[in-house]
Every structure is written in structure tokens, then in C-alpha cells.
Enzyme design. Structure first.
Site, PDB file in Angstrom:
ATOM      1  N   GLY A  13     -30.087 -62.553 -17.639  1.00 36.86           N
ATOM      2  CA  GLY A  13     -31.215 -62.293 -16.725  1.00 36.86           C
ATOM      3  C   GLY A  13     -30.816 -61.729 -15.218  1.00 36.86           C
ATOM      4  N   ASN A  14     -29.648 -62.066 -14.785  1.00 45.14           N
ATOM      5  CA  ASN A  14     -29.223 -61.640 -13.384  1.00 45.14           C
ATOM      6  C   ASN A  14     -28.867 -60.093 -13.439  1.00 45.14           C
ATOM      7  OD1 ASN A  14     -26.859 -61.991 -15.222  1.00 45.14           O
ATOM      8  ND2 ASN A  14     -25.664 -62.197 -13.348  1.00 45.14           N
ATOM      9  N   LYS A 131     -39.661 -73.916 -26.404  1.00 44.77           N
ATOM     10  CA  LYS A 131     -39.504 -73.024 -25.544  1.00 44.77           C
ATOM     11  C   LYS A 131     -40.752 -72.747 -24.409  1.00 44.77           C
ATOM     12  CE  LYS A 131     -36.739 -69.471 -23.703  1.00 44.77           C
ATOM     13  NZ  LYS A 131     -36.022 -69.563 -22.630  1.00 44.77           N
ATOM     14  N   LYS A 215     -31.847 -64.366 -26.698  1.00 44.26           N
ATOM     15  CA  LYS A 215     -31.471 -63.095 -26.664  1.00 44.26           C
ATOM     16  C   LYS A 215     -29.910 -62.967 -27.215  1.00 44.26           C
ATOM     17  CE  LYS A 215     -28.836 -62.434 -22.675  1.00 44.26           C
ATOM     18  NZ  LYS A 215     -28.384 -63.851 -22.289  1.00 44.26           N
ATOM     19  N   LYS A 277     -24.788 -68.741 -26.453  1.00 46.61           N
ATOM     20  CA  LYS A 277     -23.966 -67.493 -26.218  1.00 46.61           C
ATOM     21  C   LYS A 277     -22.759 -68.015 -27.075  1.00 46.61           C
ATOM     22  CE  LYS A 277     -25.123 -66.986 -21.365  1.00 46.61           C
ATOM     23  NZ  LYS A 277     -26.417 -66.290 -21.623  1.00 46.61           N
TER      24      LYS A 277
HETATM   25  P1  ADP Z   1     -28.283 -65.832 -18.968  1.00 45.07           P
HETATM   26  O1  ADP Z   1     -29.338 -65.080 -18.277  1.00 45.07           O
HETATM   27  O2  ADP Z   1     -27.110 -64.754 -18.697  1.00 45.07           O
HETATM   28  O3  ADP Z   1     -28.340 -65.869 -20.473  1.00 45.07           O
HETATM   29  P2  ADP Z   1     -28.041 -68.485 -18.432  1.00 45.07           P
HETATM   30  O4  ADP Z   1     -28.551 -69.238 -17.574  1.00 45.07           O
HETATM   31  O5  ADP Z   1     -29.030 -68.778 -19.915  1.00 45.07           O
HETATM   32  O6  ADP Z   1     -27.801 -67.114 -18.108  1.00 45.07           O
HETATM   33  O7  ADP Z   1     -26.639 -69.043 -18.932  1.00 45.07           O
HETATM   34  C1  ADP Z   1     -25.501 -68.944 -18.052  1.00 45.07           C
HETATM   35  C2  ADP Z   1     -25.275 -70.088 -17.322  1.00 45.07           C
HETATM   36  O8  ADP Z   1     -24.976 -71.404 -18.113  1.00 45.07           O
HETATM   37  C3  ADP Z   1     -24.324 -70.287 -16.330  1.00 45.07           C
HETATM   38  O9  ADP Z   1     -25.143 -70.044 -15.031  1.00 45.07           O
HETATM   39  C4  ADP Z   1     -24.076 -71.994 -16.272  1.00 45.07           C
HETATM   40  O10 ADP Z   1     -24.637 -72.464 -15.180  1.00 45.07           O
HETATM   41  C5  ADP Z   1     -24.558 -72.391 -17.456  1.00 45.07           C
HETATM   42  N1  ADP Z   1     -23.504 -73.145 -18.213  1.00 45.07           N
HETATM   43  C6  ADP Z   1     -23.760 -74.251 -19.003  1.00 45.07           C
HETATM   44  N2  ADP Z   1     -22.821 -74.593 -19.500  1.00 45.07           N
HETATM   45  C7  ADP Z   1     -21.689 -73.886 -19.079  1.00 45.07           C
HETATM   46  C8  ADP Z   1     -20.174 -73.976 -19.545  1.00 45.07           C
HETATM   47  N3  ADP Z   1     -19.843 -74.915 -20.331  1.00 45.07           N
HETATM   48  N4  ADP Z   1     -19.290 -73.013 -19.101  1.00 45.07           N
HETATM   49  C9  ADP Z   1     -20.013 -72.083 -18.167  1.00 45.07           C
HETATM   50  N5  ADP Z   1     -21.325 -71.920 -17.696  1.00 45.07           N
HETATM   51  C10 ADP Z   1     -22.221 -72.767 -18.287  1.00 45.07           C
HETATM   52 MG    MG Z   2     -29.840 -67.335 -21.205  1.00 47.01          MG
END
Ligand code: ADP
Ligand code: MG
Length: 314
Positions: A13-14, A131, A215, A277
Site C-alpha cells: 500500500g505504501n 475482510k 494481494k 506475505k
Molecule cells: P502491505 O501494504 O505492504 O501489504 P502490510 O501492512 O499488510 O503492508 O504488511 C506490512 C506490515 O507487517 C509491517 O508494517 C509490519 O508492521 C507488519 N508485521 C507484522 N508482523 C511482522 C513481522 N514478523 N516482521 C515484520 N513486519 C511485521
Molecule cells: Mg498487506
């Protein structure tokens, strides 16, 4: 020429909208420009890239517009809103990536494919919508929608009522052959935005469903279907961590698939953020991919050369 790798890049998203920004078009375009400057570095280094991206804030805004305009023009269903968001974000990426490449003297076609992802109507997610999508609404509105439609709404932590939809697993990318042909012809393709428009197969036809696909899990399907060597997930943290946000946090640099699965089973990766992820990386490698990378959006080039991000291999 192509000494590089075939990489599917999943943008978080960023890449499109920063926290606390309202989401004006120019704001989003400026974010996308710095994202595509990074991607152009990868192209300049000889890699073949296919780009996919999230769409949460954008489809959320489109849903607000549907609600606000409901009395003047028919509201579009969620799958059609997903298609709109793919077009909007694809347009921004095409314009900005075209500019980033031109500045480097690279002339390559850039094209967005409106992409459908097949889901299984028997997916258990359809029994348990989780969701949240669209605007927060008053309770009486939510109750009226539930009484007059199939929609499910929940009270969201005191902030109001919100619609919830299923998040089924993507099985197959319908446009994968078209994407692969464009890639083979030298185009840089943007595809499967927002995880793909969820469709089911019915009597040999495709029919859109009211759901959203993660995604990152969608990106894994694209990577598999186009035969990518690398799945690279770019987000807002530099590495995947164990014991995230605790005094014992430990960032992962290089891990094997087996180690990652063990950490996953220990519960280190939160559902809805890092969880999908890691699951996408796991599936990519289990399905024959060479390397999965999770890295910061600002370190794409360092990540592919191995000096940044978390690298997972079998
Ligand atoms: P995106 O839009 O890139 O999918 P998300 O917010 O869905 O972003 O996922 C990224 C976030 O996952 C990070 O900002 C972090 O706060 C979170 N996160 C949760 N668990 C972990 C972990 N074990 N290691 C790193 N980040 C984590
Ligand atoms: Mg995400």
C-alpha cells in the site's frame, strides 16, 4: 541481452499512498513516481519485471463514491469496483514508469492487464466473511443493507459498522497466458492488482463474486503462472522479523523454506499483514520458485543484489 532474472514485484500500500495522506490524485501520483524510479533501476540492471500491487485505500474510496452516488447512478458491485481500481492504479503506474524509463533512455512498452483470478466457490472463506471493505456507516444503514441484500456487516471496534466480505484463495490467473505473451514480447506488465478480480467458473463462464483476494497470495499465483524465478514483495519494513515489536525482535536476513515454515508455525507473522506475505513466499518456493524476497520499497535494487531484505530459498 537478458542476463537478469524474471521477477514478479508485489507493491504494498505504501507504494501508492502513505499513511495520513488523504489520497488526492497528485499525492498518489507522486508516491507512484518514486516507486517506479526504483523499478526502472531493476529494468536498467537487465531484469524482466512484472508488477502487481495492493488496492485497499483506492477500492475503499471507490466504494464510498458508490454509496454517495447511489441515488443518482447505479452502484457498482465489488468486483466491478476492483476492476476500476486496477485501471486507476495501472494508469498511474504506466504514466510514472514510462517517465522513469525515459529518463534512463529505456524505451519499452508498459501495459496494464485487467486481471481476473479464479476462486473456488467451495472455499471455506465464503462461509466466514472477515475482510472489512468500504466506509464506516451508522448502524441503521448496516441493518437496512443486511435486511435487503446478501451483505454482511459488523460493528468495527466502536468506529461504526462496516461491510465484511470473504477472502478466498486465488487458484488461477485467467489472463496469465496474455501476461506471459506480453512479457515474452518485451513489455513491462502490470497485472492482478488488488490480488485480482475474484471470479468463479460457472457452466464454462466466468462470473464475478463479492469478495477480495489477498494481494500477496495473488502475486504468488502470477509469479507461478509466468514462470518467475523471483517473487519480490516490497513493503514498509526492511526485513521479516521474529518476535516482531518485542525486545527480542530479530530481523531475518537469509532463511531456508523449512526454517520459515517452522517460524510460521510458531506464530511470528501476523494475519492480515506479514502472515500472507510469508505464506505467499512459502507457496512460491513449494511450487518450484527459486527465491522469494520480502524487503523495503526503498531497497528494491539492494534486495535483488542480496544486500537488503529477507531472502528465502529452499
Ligand atoms: P502491505 O501494504 O505492504 O501489504 P502490510 O501492512 O499488510 O503492508 O504488511 C506490512 C506490515 O507487517 C509491517 O508494517 C509490519 O508492521 C507488519 N508485521 C507484522 N508482523 C511482522 C513481522 N514478523 N516482521 C515484520 N513486519 C511485521
Ligand atoms: Mg498487506
Amino acid at each position: 541481452m537478458p542476463t537478469g532474472k524474471r521477477i514478479v514485484i508485489a507493491l504494498g500500500g505504501n507504494a501508492i499512498l502513505q499513511p495520513r495522506q488523504a489520497g488526492a490524485f497528485d499525492e498518489q501520483l507522486a508516491n507512484v513516481q518514486s516507486t517506479t524510479d526504483q523499478i526502472a533501476e531493476l529494468v536498467a540492471a537487465g531484469h524482466t519485471v512484472v508488477i502487481t500491487h495492493g488496492n485497499g485505500p483506492q477500492v475503499g474510496a471507490i466504494l464510498i463514491q458508490q454509496e454517495a452516488g447511489r441515488n443518482q447512478v447505479p452502484a457498482m458491485p465489488l468486483d466491478a469496483c476492483g476492476a476500476q481500481s486496477q485501471g486507476l492504479i495501472g494508469y498511474m503506474l504506466q504514466q510514472c514508469l514510462g517517465r522513469s524509463l525515459k529518463r534512463k533512455g529505456i524505451h519499452r512498452p508498459v501495459a496494464t492487464i485487467v486481471t481476473q483470478a479464479v476462486v473456488d466457490p467451495a472455499d471455506p472463506a465464503f462461509q466466514n466473511p472477515t475482510k472489512p471493505v468500504g466506509p464506516f456507516c451508522p448502524e441503521d444503514w448496516a441493518r437496512q443493507r443486511m435486511a435487503t441484500t446478501d451483505e454482511r456487516w459488523i460493528e468495527d471496534a466502536g468506529r461504526g459498522w462496516r461491510r465484511v466480505v470473504p477472502s478466498p484463495d486465488p487458484k488461477r490467473i485467467v489472463e496469465a497466458p496474455a501476461i506471459a505473451q506480453l512479457v515474452a514480447a518485451g513489455a513491462i506488465v502490470i497485472a492482478n492488482g488488488g490480488g485480482g478480480i475474484p471470479v468463479i467458473e460457472r457452466d464454462g463462464d466466468l462470473v464475478g463474486v463479492e469478495a477480495v483476494i489477498d494481494k500477496d497470495l495473488g502475486a504468488e499465483r502470477v509469479a507461478h503462472d509466468v514462470g518467475a524465478q523471483v517473487l519480490m514483495i516490497l513493503t514498509d519494513v526492511p526485513r521479516v522479523a521474529l518476535n516482531y515489536r518485542t525486545p527480542n525482535q530479530r530481523d531475518l536476513d537469509r532463511v531456508t523454506l523449512n526454517e520459515l515454515v517452522a517460524y510460521q508455525e510458531e506464530g511470528h507473522f501476523r494475519a492480515g499483514s506479514m502472515g500472507p506475505k510469508v505464506e505467499a513466499c512459502r507457496r512460491f518456493l513449494e511450487n518450484g520458485g527459486e527465491e522469494a524476497i520480502i524487503a523495503s520499497l526503498h531497497q528494491a535494487l539492494e534486495a535483488i543484489s542480496g544486500s537488503a531484505g529477507t531472502h528465502i530459498t529452499t
